[in-house]
Design an enzyme around this catalytic site. Structure first.
Site, PDB file in Angstrom:
ATOM      1  N   GLY A  11      37.642  41.705  37.177  1.00  0.00           N
ATOM      2  CA  GLY A  11      38.127  40.332  37.226  1.00  0.00           C
ATOM      3  C   GLY A  11      38.883  39.963  35.965  1.00  0.00           C
ATOM      4  O   GLY A  11      39.023  40.762  35.035  1.00  0.00           O
ATOM      5  N   PHE A  12      39.351  38.741  35.935  1.00  0.00           N
ATOM      6  CA  PHE A  12      40.129  38.247  34.802  1.00  0.00           C
ATOM      7  C   PHE A  12      39.354  38.347  33.486  1.00  0.00           C
ATOM      8  O   PHE A  12      39.766  39.051  32.551  1.00  0.00           O
ATOM      9  CB  PHE A  12      40.554  36.800  35.096  1.00  0.00           C
ATOM     10  CG  PHE A  12      40.909  35.984  33.892  1.00  0.00           C
ATOM     11  CD1 PHE A  12      41.924  36.382  33.034  1.00  0.00           C
ATOM     12  CD2 PHE A  12      40.240  34.803  33.623  1.00  0.00           C
ATOM     13  CE1 PHE A  12      42.250  35.620  31.914  1.00  0.00           C
ATOM     14  CE2 PHE A  12      40.564  34.040  32.528  1.00  0.00           C
ATOM     15  CZ  PHE A  12      41.565  34.446  31.659  1.00  0.00           C
ATOM     16  N   ILE A  13      38.206  37.703  33.412  1.00  0.00           N
ATOM     17  CA  ILE A  13      37.415  37.755  32.173  1.00  0.00           C
ATOM     18  C   ILE A  13      36.848  39.149  31.965  1.00  0.00           C
ATOM     19  O   ILE A  13      36.861  39.685  30.851  1.00  0.00           O
ATOM     20  CB  ILE A  13      36.287  36.706  32.207  1.00  0.00           C
ATOM     21  CG1 ILE A  13      36.868  35.295  32.310  1.00  0.00           C
ATOM     22  CG2 ILE A  13      35.418  36.824  30.950  1.00  0.00           C
ATOM     23  CD1 ILE A  13      35.823  34.201  32.478  1.00  0.00           C
ATOM     24  N   ASP A  32      32.519  46.421  40.747  1.00  0.00           N
ATOM     25  CA  ASP A  32      33.288  45.284  41.237  1.00  0.00           C
ATOM     26  C   ASP A  32      33.646  45.551  42.696  1.00  0.00           C
ATOM     27  O   ASP A  32      34.081  46.658  43.031  1.00  0.00           O
ATOM     28  CB  ASP A  32      34.560  45.100  40.408  1.00  0.00           C
ATOM     29  CG  ASP A  32      35.158  43.707  40.541  1.00  0.00           C
ATOM     30  OD1 ASP A  32      35.418  43.285  41.684  1.00  0.00           O
ATOM     31  OD2 ASP A  32      35.382  43.055  39.503  1.00  0.00           O
ATOM     32  N   GLY A  37      38.523  40.251  42.014  1.00  0.00           N
ATOM     33  CA  GLY A  37      39.044  41.076  40.935  1.00  0.00           C
ATOM     34  C   GLY A  37      40.115  42.024  41.452  1.00  0.00           C
ATOM     35  O   GLY A  37      40.352  42.119  42.661  1.00  0.00           O
ATOM     36  N   TYR A 150      28.492  25.015  44.316  1.00  0.00           N
ATOM     37  CA  TYR A 150      28.732  26.083  43.337  1.00  0.00           C
ATOM     38  C   TYR A 150      27.937  25.826  42.062  1.00  0.00           C
ATOM     39  O   TYR A 150      27.290  26.725  41.516  1.00  0.00           O
ATOM     40  CB  TYR A 150      30.225  26.174  43.030  1.00  0.00           C
ATOM     41  CG  TYR A 150      30.572  27.112  41.895  1.00  0.00           C
ATOM     42  CD1 TYR A 150      30.430  28.480  42.045  1.00  0.00           C
ATOM     43  CD2 TYR A 150      31.039  26.628  40.672  1.00  0.00           C
ATOM     44  CE1 TYR A 150      30.743  29.353  41.012  1.00  0.00           C
ATOM     45  CE2 TYR A 150      31.356  27.489  39.632  1.00  0.00           C
ATOM     46  CZ  TYR A 150      31.203  28.848  39.806  1.00  0.00           C
ATOM     47  OH  TYR A 150      31.520  29.700  38.780  1.00  0.00           O
ATOM     48  N   LYS A 154      24.961  28.252  40.465  1.00  0.00           N
ATOM     49  CA  LYS A 154      24.973  28.816  39.109  1.00  0.00           C
ATOM     50  C   LYS A 154      23.782  28.312  38.295  1.00  0.00           C
ATOM     51  O   LYS A 154      23.244  29.045  37.452  1.00  0.00           O
ATOM     52  CB  LYS A 154      26.287  28.483  38.415  1.00  0.00           C
ATOM     53  CG  LYS A 154      27.509  29.148  39.047  1.00  0.00           C
ATOM     54  CD  LYS A 154      27.424  30.668  39.039  1.00  0.00           C
ATOM     55  CE  LYS A 154      27.596  31.255  37.656  1.00  0.00           C
ATOM     56  NZ  LYS A 154      27.619  32.744  37.686  1.00  0.00           N
TER      57      LYS A 154
END
Length: 328
Positions: A11-13, A32, A37, A150, A154
């Site tokens: 993914g991005f991070i 992943d 991603g 969401y 979390k």
């Protein structure tokens, strides 16, 4: 050298975290499922002998167990991402977040592997209008407003993590990320800065949801992953939760204006009511700003990118990607 597993590492991070850990000389393992991603995020790293990539879901115990058995630490980043993506896939987003985190914690507990769980500023819910500190109560909207599902999922991830810490002695740290942005972030899932930049570079209308008065703080991904690594390495971070972000607050309307200025775009800024932009059940927080005193005290965290530097970096990266795509 440590052996480190990153869930959601494509993914991005995750890709930026992978890059940093490889630079530091560690052996990095990624799992992943590539739902959000992309292996494109890792193209510049795939020839590194210290990088190992597995395509699969963390809920698949047959895949996760052997990976977990051989590592020293786990950065758990795998999760559903993006407001639009989540609003359009409510059930799977909740299931992915909670079931995925439970699977990672169960496997980590078998070997007492240190886990850093990336959570989100969304858990603060509506907030209070002031900066959000780790000790603040969480204030969600009513359950019929599905936008908060969401945030609740979390928050449940965090409760699970600290339950494993208190009941079973699993070393866990939680990081709440505030609007992490930067190069390689996709606009496909509703992320605001890459979406604005894409629209501006095409001279298309820049679409602001609501009246644009809602404000956010944006942290550059390089600042964020540097902080994640330092938290993982600090013994006093175990059993604690930390905000990571930038305290520079900006309205979404002002953000759109900065994007227009930096790109030199001819785009006009248009405003779309929430009820037209999203399914029924959307509600937004008016502002979200982190109190970062706790992480500053522990690791000396200090953001290095202001909003104009962040937008400029995203614009330069997007332009470079477009040139590659057309063979320039």
């Amino acid at each position: 050298m440590k052996k480190i597993l990153i869930t959601g590492g494509a993914g991005f991070i995750g890709s930026h975290l992978t890059e940093l850990l490889l630079t530091q000389g560690h052996e990095v393992y990624i799992i992943d499922d590539l739902s959000t991603g992309s292996l494109d995020n890792l193209t510049h790293l795939v020839d590194n002998d210290h990088l190992h990539i597995t395509n699969g879901r963390v809920q698949n115990q047959k895949i996760l167990a052997p990976l977990m058995a051989g590592v020293d630490e786990v950065f758990h980043l795998a999760a559903s991402v993006g407001v639009r993506n989540i609003m359009e896939n409510l059930v799977s987003s909740i299931e992915n977040n909670i079931a995925g985190t439970a699977a990672v914690l169960e496997e980590a507990d078998k070997h007492k592997i240190k886990v850093l769980l990336t959570s989100t500023s969304e858990v603060y819910g509506k907030g209070t209008g002031a900066s959000s500190a780790e000790t603040d109560d969480l204030r969600m909207g009513e359950t019929i407003k599905t936008r908060w599902s969401y945030a609740c999922s979390k928050a449940m991830d965090e409760y699970l993590a600290f339950s494993f810490y208190h009941e079973r002695g699993l070393p866990v740290t939680v990081a709440r990320l505030f609007n992490t942005v930067g190069e390689r972030q996709s606009s496909a899932y509703g992320m605001v800065i890459p979406r604005f930049v894409d629209q501006a570079l095409k001279n298309e209308p820049i679409t602001v949801y609501g009246d644009g008065a809602q404000s956010r703080c944006f942290g550059h991904v390089k600042d964020v992953v540097g902080a994640l690594v330092k938290l993982m390495d600090h013994s006093e971070a175990v059993g604690q939760v930390y905000n990571i972000g930038n305290t520079e607050e900006i309205s979404i309307k002002e953000l759109a204006e900065i994007v227009v200025k930096i790109t030199g775009s001819r785009s006009e800024i248009v405003y779309i009511p929430y009820e037209k932009a999203f399914k029924t059940g959307f509600e937004d927080a008016e502002s979200r700003r982190p109190n970062i005193d706790k992480i500053q005290k522990l690791i000396g965290y200090a953001p290095t990118y202001d909003i104009e530097a962040i937008v400029s970096a995203v614009v330069a990266h997007t332009r470079a990607e477009e040139q590659v795509a057309v063979g320039v």
